[in-house]
Design an enzyme around this catalytic site. Structure first.
Site, PDB file in Angstrom:
ATOM      1  CE  LYS A   2      -4.638   0.577  12.781  1.00 30.49           C
ATOM      2  NZ  LYS A   2      -4.874   0.082  11.395  1.00 30.49           N
ATOM      3  CG  ASN A  30     -11.088  -8.306  15.846  1.00 25.44           C
ATOM      4  OD1 ASN A  30     -11.759  -8.467  14.848  1.00 25.44           O
ATOM      5  ND2 ASN A  30     -11.048  -7.135  16.461  1.00 25.44           N
ATOM      6  CB  THR A  59       2.591  -0.493   6.817  1.00 25.43           C
ATOM      7  OG1 THR A  59       3.565  -1.141   6.004  1.00 25.43           O
ATOM      8  CG2 THR A  59       1.212  -1.050   6.487  1.00 25.43           C
ATOM      9  CE1 TYR A  80      -1.515  -1.962  15.286  1.00 27.37           C
ATOM     10  CE2 TYR A  80      -2.292  -1.999  17.559  1.00 27.37           C
ATOM     11  CZ  TYR A  80      -2.535  -2.142  16.205  1.00 27.37           C
ATOM     12  OH  TYR A  80      -3.802  -2.462  15.760  1.00 27.37           O
ATOM     13  CB  ILE A  93      -1.018   0.052   1.175  1.00 22.83           C
ATOM     14  CG1 ILE A  93      -0.324   0.038   2.541  1.00 22.83           C
ATOM     15  CG2 ILE A  93      -2.055  -1.053   1.057  1.00 22.83           C
ATOM     16  CD1 ILE A  93      -1.226   0.498   3.693  1.00 22.83           C
ATOM     17  CB  THR A 138      -6.833  -0.519  17.126  1.00 22.78           C
ATOM     18  OG1 THR A 138      -6.708  -0.980  18.472  1.00 22.78           O
ATOM     19  CG2 THR A 138      -5.704   0.473  16.888  1.00 22.78           C
ATOM     20  CG  ASP A 139      -9.639  -1.117  21.835  1.00 19.57           C
ATOM     21  OD1 ASP A 139      -8.514  -1.446  21.391  1.00 19.57           O
ATOM     22  OD2 ASP A 139     -10.282  -1.835  22.633  1.00 19.57           O
ATOM     23  CD  GLU A 140      -3.859  -2.268  21.054  1.00 24.76           C
ATOM     24  OE1 GLU A 140      -2.686  -1.904  21.203  1.00 24.76           O
ATOM     25  OE2 GLU A 140      -4.186  -3.449  20.821  1.00 24.76           O
TER      26      GLU A 140
HETATM   27  P1  NAD Z   1      -2.830  -9.023  10.472  1.00 25.49           P
HETATM   28  O1  NAD Z   1      -1.459  -8.665  10.946  1.00 25.49           O
HETATM   29  O2  NAD Z   1      -3.347 -10.395  10.666  1.00 25.49           O
HETATM   30  O3  NAD Z   1      -2.956  -8.703   8.907  1.00 25.49           O
HETATM   31  C1  NAD Z   1      -2.403  -7.580   8.302  1.00 25.49           C
HETATM   32  C2  NAD Z   1      -2.391  -7.816   6.793  1.00 25.49           C
HETATM   33  O4  NAD Z   1      -1.881  -6.634   6.158  1.00 25.49           O
HETATM   34  C3  NAD Z   1      -1.496  -8.981   6.364  1.00 25.49           C
HETATM   35  O5  NAD Z   1      -2.156  -9.775   5.402  1.00 25.49           O
HETATM   36  C4  NAD Z   1      -0.284  -8.285   5.739  1.00 25.49           C
HETATM   37  O6  NAD Z   1       0.348  -9.051   4.722  1.00 25.49           O
HETATM   38  C5  NAD Z   1      -0.909  -7.018   5.198  1.00 25.49           C
HETATM   39  N1  NAD Z   1       0.045  -5.911   5.053  1.00 25.49           N
HETATM   40  C6  NAD Z   1       0.941  -5.464   5.990  1.00 25.49           C
HETATM   41  N2  NAD Z   1       1.647  -4.439   5.493  1.00 25.49           N
HETATM   42  C7  NAD Z   1       1.184  -4.219   4.233  1.00 25.49           C
HETATM   43  C8  NAD Z   1       1.514  -3.284   3.216  1.00 25.49           C
HETATM   44  N3  NAD Z   1       2.486  -2.374   3.386  1.00 25.49           N
HETATM   45  N4  NAD Z   1       0.843  -3.337   2.031  1.00 25.49           N
HETATM   46  C9  NAD Z   1      -0.126  -4.269   1.839  1.00 25.49           C
HETATM   47  N5  NAD Z   1      -0.465  -5.185   2.765  1.00 25.49           N
HETATM   48  C10 NAD Z   1       0.180  -5.162   3.949  1.00 25.49           C
HETATM   49  O7  NAD Z   1      -3.780  -7.942  11.147  1.00 25.49           O
HETATM   50  P2  NAD Z   1      -5.289  -8.095  11.640  1.00 25.49           P
HETATM   51  O8  NAD Z   1      -5.282  -8.587  13.021  1.00 25.49           O
HETATM   52  O9  NAD Z   1      -6.071  -8.792  10.597  1.00 25.49           O
HETATM   53  O10 NAD Z   1      -5.696  -6.553  11.686  1.00 25.49           O
HETATM   54  C11 NAD Z   1      -6.262  -5.909  10.541  1.00 25.49           C
HETATM   55  C12 NAD Z   1      -6.477  -4.454  10.859  1.00 25.49           C
HETATM   56  O11 NAD Z   1      -7.326  -4.336  12.002  1.00 25.49           O
HETATM   57  C13 NAD Z   1      -5.197  -3.703  11.218  1.00 25.49           C
HETATM   58  O12 NAD Z   1      -5.272  -2.424  10.635  1.00 25.49           O
HETATM   59  C14 NAD Z   1      -5.219  -3.619  12.737  1.00 25.49           C
HETATM   60  O13 NAD Z   1      -4.552  -2.476  13.191  1.00 25.49           O
HETATM   61  C15 NAD Z   1      -6.709  -3.536  12.989  1.00 25.49           C
HETATM   62  N6  NAD Z   1      -7.147  -4.061  14.300  1.00 25.49           N
HETATM   63  C16 NAD Z   1      -6.822  -5.322  14.674  1.00 25.49           C
HETATM   64  C17 NAD Z   1      -7.286  -5.813  15.911  1.00 25.49           C
HETATM   65  C18 NAD Z   1      -6.990  -7.221  16.355  1.00 25.49           C
HETATM   66  O14 NAD Z   1      -7.363  -7.586  17.485  1.00 25.49           O
HETATM   67  N7  NAD Z   1      -6.374  -8.066  15.546  1.00 25.49           N
HETATM   68  C19 NAD Z   1      -8.059  -5.004  16.749  1.00 25.49           C
HETATM   69  C20 NAD Z   1      -8.361  -3.696  16.314  1.00 25.49           C
HETATM   70  C21 NAD Z   1      -7.913  -3.253  15.079  1.00 25.49           C
HETATM   71  P1  TYD Z   2      -2.100  -9.186  22.103  1.00 24.86           P
HETATM   72  O1  TYD Z   2      -2.849 -10.362  21.613  1.00 24.86           O
HETATM   73  O2  TYD Z   2      -0.675  -8.994  21.662  1.00 24.86           O
HETATM   74  O3  TYD Z   2      -2.992  -7.894  21.747  1.00 24.86           O
HETATM   75  P2  TYD Z   2      -2.798  -6.346  22.219  1.00 24.86           P
HETATM   76  O4  TYD Z   2      -1.462  -6.181  22.821  1.00 24.86           O
HETATM   77  O5  TYD Z   2      -2.917  -5.623  20.918  1.00 24.86           O
HETATM   78  O6  TYD Z   2      -3.929  -6.069  23.162  1.00 24.86           O
HETATM   79  O7  TYD Z   2      -2.096  -9.196  23.691  1.00 24.86           O
HETATM   80  C1  TYD Z   2      -3.305  -9.229  24.434  1.00 24.86           C
HETATM   81  C2  TYD Z   2      -2.943  -9.166  25.908  1.00 24.86           C
HETATM   82  O8  TYD Z   2      -2.207 -10.349  26.260  1.00 24.86           O
HETATM   83  C3  TYD Z   2      -2.033  -7.996  26.254  1.00 24.86           C
HETATM   84  O9  TYD Z   2      -2.389  -7.503  27.538  1.00 24.86           O
HETATM   85  C4  TYD Z   2      -0.640  -8.618  26.312  1.00 24.86           C
HETATM   86  C5  TYD Z   2      -0.916 -10.035  26.784  1.00 24.86           C
HETATM   87  N1  TYD Z   2       0.023 -11.062  26.287  1.00 24.86           N
HETATM   88  C6  TYD Z   2       0.673 -11.918  27.194  1.00 24.86           C
HETATM   89  O10 TYD Z   2       0.468 -11.838  28.429  1.00 24.86           O
HETATM   90  N2  TYD Z   2       1.544 -12.845  26.703  1.00 24.86           N
HETATM   91  C7  TYD Z   2       1.803 -12.976  25.364  1.00 24.86           C
HETATM   92  O11 TYD Z   2       2.636 -13.830  24.972  1.00 24.86           O
HETATM   93  C8  TYD Z   2       1.107 -12.105  24.453  1.00 24.86           C
HETATM   94  C9  TYD Z   2       1.353 -12.203  22.974  1.00 24.86           C
HETATM   95  C10 TYD Z   2       0.231 -11.169  24.953  1.00 24.86           C
END
Ligand code: NAD
Ligand code: TYD
Length: 335
Positions: free
Chosen positions: A151, A177, A98, A147, A60, A123-125
């Site tokens: 965002k 999620n 990114t 991170y 992207i 994200t809520d973060e």
């Molecule tokens: P993920 O890390 O599983 O997937 C990210 C995807 O983006 C991957 O397929 C990767 O190849 C692609 N990507 C990374 N850099 C890229 C680039 N420069 N160009 C094109 N593609 C690229 O992440 P996810 O958990 O599926 O999260 C998706 C989105 O949701 C993110 O923006 C994340 O910040 C947001 N989000 C995630 C969570 C969560 O709990 N996982 C919660 C809130 C928000």
């Molecule tokens: P994570 O899944 O990395 O999501 P985020 O940091 O974005 O909330 O972590 C969720 C919670 O779990 C966070 O409080 C950190 C904790 N955690 C551990 O205690 N051990 C681990 O190995 C990981 C990956 C996370």
């Protein structure tokens, strides 16, 4: 509608593509994904043959690639990001590239192509941590990690492109999620796959940090609701309403798998570790969306999915991944 989904080979993006193709028979999806360590075409095995779906491998941050991918698209949903807090502590550069610069490249293209909707998945973060109460969409952003700061930087660009250039933007800020196809670097899949192999579960600090957990398809349905019904320029919190601390999640996973609590290994805390995330989602609820899954049932479903789908995660948990974790904990213990 033809939608450009970026980062669609990741965890949430792949679940979103499956949902959209299933729900809307006349929609087309173009998936632009760089396929970083987190991108995996196995996540989309069943849709690969669907004539309404196409895949472009690309970044992207590359304006030319984005230009081609966005041609003819009515909407953009940007999932592409570096997404793991621990990796951002180890090396923030890719996150800024990114999550901030990549978002800018997409917004510029969206502006030129005059897309009808640009939805940024955030994200809520970005709000940071709070001990009591919940954040609403107008609250100040106080991100704690590289991170969440990257965002927040992406969100700010989105808001600026709406105000300055009139790009029809939307932002969703979801809570943590969980569900099928989540990379085993994140808490729930890491602990499930470790416990399955009788490996230790590295619980950071006191284990009392609280996250609000949402089943991934509930978030995808929330994104769908905002995409179709959200007010242009709007921001929507999308939470599961399931605040749990990490030790509770850890014990629940062990119980589902019938594994002993002795597998829990308290380790040195994450730097800048946010204590609690909490969001008020009344704005999204007013669109008619609500999460459909009950937390404990959805956790059990998720554990079952990892038990049944070793083929998917055993490849990902390769030697590099194991080395990454070993180094991370050794560095922490020495610090
Ligand atoms: P993920 O890390 O599983 O997937 C990210 C995807 O983006 C991957 O397929 C990767 O190849 C692609 N990507 C990374 N850099 C890229 C680039 N420069 N160009 C094109 N593609 C690229 O992440 P996810 O958990 O599926 O999260 C998706 C989105 O949701 C993110 O923006 C994340 O910040 C947001 N989000 C995630 C969570 C969560 O709990 N996982 C919660 C809130 C928000
Ligand atoms: P994570 O899944 O990395 O999501 P985020 O940091 O974005 O909330 O972590 C969720 C919670 O779990 C966070 O409080 C950190 C904790 N955690 C551990 O205690 N051990 C681990 O190995 C990981 C990956 C996370």
């Amino acid at each position: 509608m033809k939608i450009l989904v970026t980062g669609g080979a990741g965890f949430i993006g792949s679940n979103f593509i499956r949902l959209m193709l299933g729900r809307y028979p006349d929609y087309e999806i173009v998936n632009l994904d760089k396929l970083t360590y987190a991108g995996n075409l196995d996540n989309l095995r069943e849709v690969g043959e669907d004539g309404r779906y196409s895949f472009i491998q690309g970044d992207i941050c590359d304006a030319e690639t984005v230009e081609k991918a966005m041609a003819g698209c009515d909407a953009v949903v940007n999932f592409a990001a570096e997404s793991h807090v621990d990796r951002s502590i180890g090396g923030p550069a890719d996150f800024i590239q990114t999550d901030v610069f990549g978002t800018y490249v997409l917004l510029e293209a969206a502006r030129r192509h005059e897309v009808e909707r640009y939805l940024q998945v955030s994200t809520d973060e970005v709000y940071g941590s709070r001990e009591e109460g919940s954040f609403s969409e107008t609250d100040m952003l106080e991100p704690s990690s590289p991170y969440s700061a990257s965002k927040a930087g992406g969100d700010m660009q989105v808001m600026a492109y709406h105000t300055t250039f009139g790009v029809p933007t939307l932002i969703t800020r979801s809570s943590n999620n969980f569900g099928p196809y989540q990379h085993p670097e994140k808490l729930i899949p890491l602990f499930v796959t470790n416990a399955m192999a009788d490996r230790e579960l590295p619980l950071y600090g006191s284990g009392t940090n609280v996250r609000d957990w949402i089943y991934v398809t509930d978030n995808c349905e929330g994104i769908d609701a905002v995409l179709h019904k959200g007010e242009i320029g709007g921001i929507y919190n999308i939470g599961g309403g399931n605040e749990r601390d990490n030790i509770t999640i850890t014990r629940a996973i062990l119980e589902i798998l019938g594994k002993p609590e002795e597998l829990i290994r308290p380790v040195t805390d994450r730097l800048g570790h946010d204590l609690r995330y909490s969001i008020d989602c009344s704005k999204a609820h007013a669109l008619g969306w609500k999460p459909a899954h009950e937390f404990e049932e959805a956790l059990a479903l998720t554990v079952e999915w990892y038990v049944d789908n070793r083929w998917w995660w055993e490849k990902i948990r390769n030697e590099d991944f194991e080395d990454y974790y070993r180094t991370q904990y050794e560095e922490r213990e020495q610090a």
